[in-house]
Enzyme design. Sequence first.
Site, PDB file in Angstrom:
ATOM      1  CB  CYS A  45     -17.084  -0.050  36.493  1.00  0.00           C
ATOM      2  SG  CYS A  45     -18.030   1.247  35.696  1.00  0.00           S
ATOM      3  CG  LEU A  79     -31.836 -13.022 -12.890  1.00  0.00           C
ATOM      4  CD1 LEU A  79     -30.778 -13.281 -11.835  1.00  0.00           C
ATOM      5  CD2 LEU A  79     -31.564 -13.860 -14.130  1.00  0.00           C
ATOM      6  CE  LYS A 124     -31.042 -12.708  -7.844  1.00  0.00           C
ATOM      7  NZ  LYS A 124     -31.303 -11.614  -6.918  1.00  0.00           N
ATOM      8  CB  CYS A 133     -20.520   2.975  31.508  1.00  0.00           C
ATOM      9  SG  CYS A 133     -19.225   3.091  32.756  1.00  0.00           S
ATOM     10  CG  ASP A 136      -1.980  -1.000   1.181  1.00  0.00           C
ATOM     11  OD1 ASP A 136      -2.076  -1.675   0.133  1.00  0.00           O
ATOM     12  OD2 ASP A 136      -2.721  -1.137   2.176  1.00  0.00           O
ATOM     13  CB  CYS A 191     -15.645   1.454  32.783  1.00  0.00           C
ATOM     14  SG  CYS A 191     -16.597  -0.007  32.389  1.00  0.00           S
ATOM     15  CD  GLU A 213     -22.817 -15.427 -13.013  1.00  0.00           C
ATOM     16  OE1 GLU A 213     -23.069 -14.224 -12.950  1.00  0.00           O
ATOM     17  OE2 GLU A 213     -22.193 -15.956 -13.954  1.00  0.00           O
ATOM     18  CG  ASP A 248     -29.182  -9.044  -1.238  1.00  0.00           C
ATOM     19  OD1 ASP A 248     -29.846  -8.451  -2.106  1.00  0.00           O
ATOM     20  OD2 ASP A 248     -29.641  -9.404  -0.135  1.00  0.00           O
ATOM     21  CE1 TYR A 281     -25.556  -8.561 -13.801  1.00  0.00           C
ATOM     22  CE2 TYR A 281     -25.007  -8.346 -11.484  1.00  0.00           C
ATOM     23  CZ  TYR A 281     -25.813  -8.016 -12.571  1.00  0.00           C
ATOM     24  OH  TYR A 281     -26.839  -7.148 -12.417  1.00  0.00           O
ATOM     25  CB  CYS A 283     -21.497   0.457  34.177  1.00  0.00           C
ATOM     26  SG  CYS A 283     -20.278  -0.485  33.256  1.00  0.00           S
ATOM     27  CD  GLU A 312     -26.657  -6.686  -7.725  1.00  0.00           C
ATOM     28  OE1 GLU A 312     -26.817  -6.581  -8.962  1.00  0.00           O
ATOM     29  OE2 GLU A 312     -27.593  -6.800  -6.932  1.00  0.00           O
ATOM     30  CE  LYS A 353     -33.740 -14.732  -4.232  1.00  0.00           C
ATOM     31  NZ  LYS A 353     -34.912 -13.966  -4.441  1.00  0.00           N
TER      32      LYS A 353
HETATM   33  S1  IVH Z   1     -27.585 -11.600 -14.345  1.00  0.00           S
HETATM   34  C1  IVH Z   1     -30.467 -11.659 -17.082  1.00  0.00           C
HETATM   35  N1  IVH Z   1     -25.939 -12.294 -12.436  1.00  0.00           N
HETATM   36  O1  IVH Z   1     -30.119  -9.937  -9.549  1.00  0.00           O
HETATM   37  C2  IVH Z   1     -29.573 -10.722 -16.528  1.00  0.00           C
HETATM   38  N2  IVH Z   1     -27.722 -10.815 -11.925  1.00  0.00           N
HETATM   39  O2  IVH Z   1     -32.954 -10.564  -9.616  1.00  0.00           O
HETATM   40  C3  IVH Z   1     -29.855 -10.427 -15.101  1.00  0.00           C
HETATM   41  N3  IVH Z   1     -27.759 -10.063  -9.620  1.00  0.00           N
HETATM   42  O3  IVH Z   1     -31.102  -7.170 -11.439  1.00  0.00           O
HETATM   43  C4  IVH Z   1     -28.671 -10.217 -14.373  1.00  0.00           C
HETATM   44  N4  IVH Z   1     -25.974 -11.159  -8.959  1.00  0.00           N
HETATM   45  O4  IVH Z   1     -28.999  -6.926 -10.077  1.00  0.00           O
HETATM   46  C5  IVH Z   1     -27.026 -11.588 -12.775  1.00  0.00           C
HETATM   47  N5  IVH Z   1     -24.413 -12.969 -10.843  1.00  0.00           N
HETATM   48  C6  IVH Z   1     -25.476 -12.248 -11.175  1.00  0.00           C
HETATM   49  C7  IVH Z   1     -26.169 -11.451 -10.257  1.00  0.00           C
HETATM   50  C8  IVH Z   1     -27.296 -10.750 -10.665  1.00  0.00           C
HETATM   51  C9  IVH Z   1     -26.935 -10.333  -8.596  1.00  0.00           C
HETATM   52  C10 IVH Z   1     -28.943  -9.192  -9.522  1.00  0.00           C
HETATM   53  C11 IVH Z   1     -29.082  -8.202 -10.650  1.00  0.00           C
HETATM   54  C12 IVH Z   1     -30.463  -8.376 -11.196  1.00  0.00           C
HETATM   55  C13 IVH Z   1     -31.130  -9.129 -10.099  1.00  0.00           C
HETATM   56  C14 IVH Z   1     -32.257  -9.973 -10.644  1.00  0.00           C
END
Ligand code: IVH
Length: 679
Positions: free
Chosen positions: A413, A84, A116, A428, A34, A433, A114, A118, A227, A410, A175, A316
């Site tokens: 203490c 999706l 998914k 506290c 770094d 403490c 892959e 969040d 992705y 507390c 994402e 899911k």
């Molecule tokens: S593919 C068909 N790949 O999930 C193309 N989406 O529920 C759709 N997401 O809006 C996206 N990880 O924001 C794809 N590895 C991944 C993903 C992914 C998260 C999200 C994406 C999409 C949402 C759909």
Amino acid sequence: MADTSAKARIDELREQLNLHNYRYHVLDSPLIGDSDYDAMLVELRQLESFNPDLVTPDSPTQRVGAAPSPEFHEVQHPQPMLSLGNAFNDDDLLAWHTRAAGLLEVDSFAMVCEPKIDGLAIALTYENGKLLRGATRGDGLRGEDVTPNVRTISSVPLALQSGQKLPARIEVRGEVYMPRDAFAQLNEARTERGEQLIANPRNGAAGSLRQLDPNITAQRRLDVWIYALGWTEGGTTPDTHTDVMAWLRDLGFRVNPELRRVESLQGVTDYHTEWSESRFHKNYQTDGVVIKIDRLDYQRHLGIVGREPRWATAFKFPAEQAITKLLAIKINVGRTGALNPYAELEPVQVSGVTIQNATLHNEQDISRKDIREGDYVIIERAGEVIPRVVGPVLDRRDPESVPFEMPSECPSCGTPVIHEEGEAAHRCVNSRCPAQQYERIRHFVSKAAMDIEGLGEKLVAVLLEQEFIADFPDIYKLTEDQLAGMERMGEKSAANLVSAIKQSKARPLAAVIAALGIFHVGGETAELLARRFGSVHRLMDTTEDELQAIPGIGPIVAQSIVEHYQNEGNRLIVTELAQAGVTLEAEVSPETDTPQPFVGMRFVVTGRLDGFTRSETEGFIKERGGQVTGSVSKKTSYVVVGEEPGSKADDAQRLEIPSLTEAALRALAEDSQMGEEQA
Ligand code: IVH
């Protein structure tokens, strides 16, 4: 340095920095440390400040600094951003596969699995290898232009890797997410400030990316996984998703290394099973796995129904909840004295892991949900690694149970607890403490602070208990003999620890300031303070006004710092750390050499500027104590107007706010400075 050699060096530094950024963020195999990286960045910044006309938007120095904007502009997606379909179990998955196979008239096809992620979807457009725009998904057809914010994400390349064959224009999708550790840190800071907590990393990412002030986004440590390819213009692209992803990675995009190509549904279910267990150990949150058909000609053939492609689905993860008995509500005293309640539970399995403790946030949260000791409670591990108590199962409540109350003393203490109005936390206030001492020292030695390896939680507790240490400076008095005599500590580990302690004396100033445990001063604020003051001693003798003039430091933080050093004990700690040889000065000179003529003034910058880039002009103002805002209001002191100014110049005229050319801005800085000197 002559201009041509400066340009050559600037180009060289940019290429190097771009490469090292790629090695670090994408390939996860850095070639340099770094501090070497920072040194190159400092050199580049310096060269650019002497040669402002050589600054380009794709320079690694240009990640932050854009001014806040009053609103986001709408962006039309050239290709819609899809969502999706979901599969919740093996039957759903089989149904999806069978339909696709039927339409393709094949028995099987290769797929890519892959994680998914969040977070929230982003589309990044590059023109001739340079980042042109970042846009959110919005409704799939139209999103918001969040380019200045996206630029602050270190793993988003501003320029693609040179030496690769590039299409003239390319849009990639991915994402943006908030890493778990960044999320935890953010909420910790919010707890300390008595602010409302952010529910989960997803909301954290969304809230941070949709900030009108990119400087706030920059502080949030967002990250991205790319992705998919959106579209390209010019050039050819690979034939399979696997190859597209490898290509994007070579171009410089951060592609998840956990992608796996599988030949059959068995491969998909194996991947899903593995992930439902390992997902909690990743630094990003996932809510399922995405399955995509690998061949792009198959994808095209299958097409889209509504907004969902037939060639992909989201498998899911099951809801991660369980019910168990809340044995007791315990209190942990944090390093600044905040009393944090947590649940002690009858051990229960949630998604393959035994859970015994869960967070309860604060008293309001407990009383809002009416959680009582002895209740059966729902535990959730949906998001964070640390599970949380969702709420009680009222049908199973013991009629004798009583609502929870925070202790009035507390638990560590016995000092009476203080609950200030408007603050979520009970505190506290006894600085001696033992629980606070323990947390303070744990924080002091942690990686982000003094980074003393080998001084773990248990050892800190034992050292305190045996009175080998009472506060930070005592750590520097520990000897090998003392340590080697302790339980489960050999001579070798004692020697290693003493050497790690010694090494920590040379930690950078910002890390030392963060280590000192000043209320409200986390890593980012510490950076600002180190840059501005260049020394702990200077910081100790500052004033609230001086602190508040620093962009990014508000009244609460300013007051907290000043109060911290009104305490003689805290001053003594600094003296003792200095005696121990801990670095309390920065290596480079602080920014305070710059006079501060613009303190208390608000500026708006509009139009194209010649001598300076926009961000340099803003830097010029901020360095001199001024504030830069995105829109003109009555509170604006001056509007700096360049060529082809926008509507802001009209606003200035309407509100009778004086406007300045760039030259006038510089003159104003000098005049005010002279005035100051004469006064
Ligand atoms: S593919 C068909 N790949 O999930 C193309 N989406 O529920 C759709 N997401 O809006 C996206 N990880 O924001 C794809 N590895 C991944 C993903 C992914 C998260 C999200 C994406 C999409 C949402 C759909």
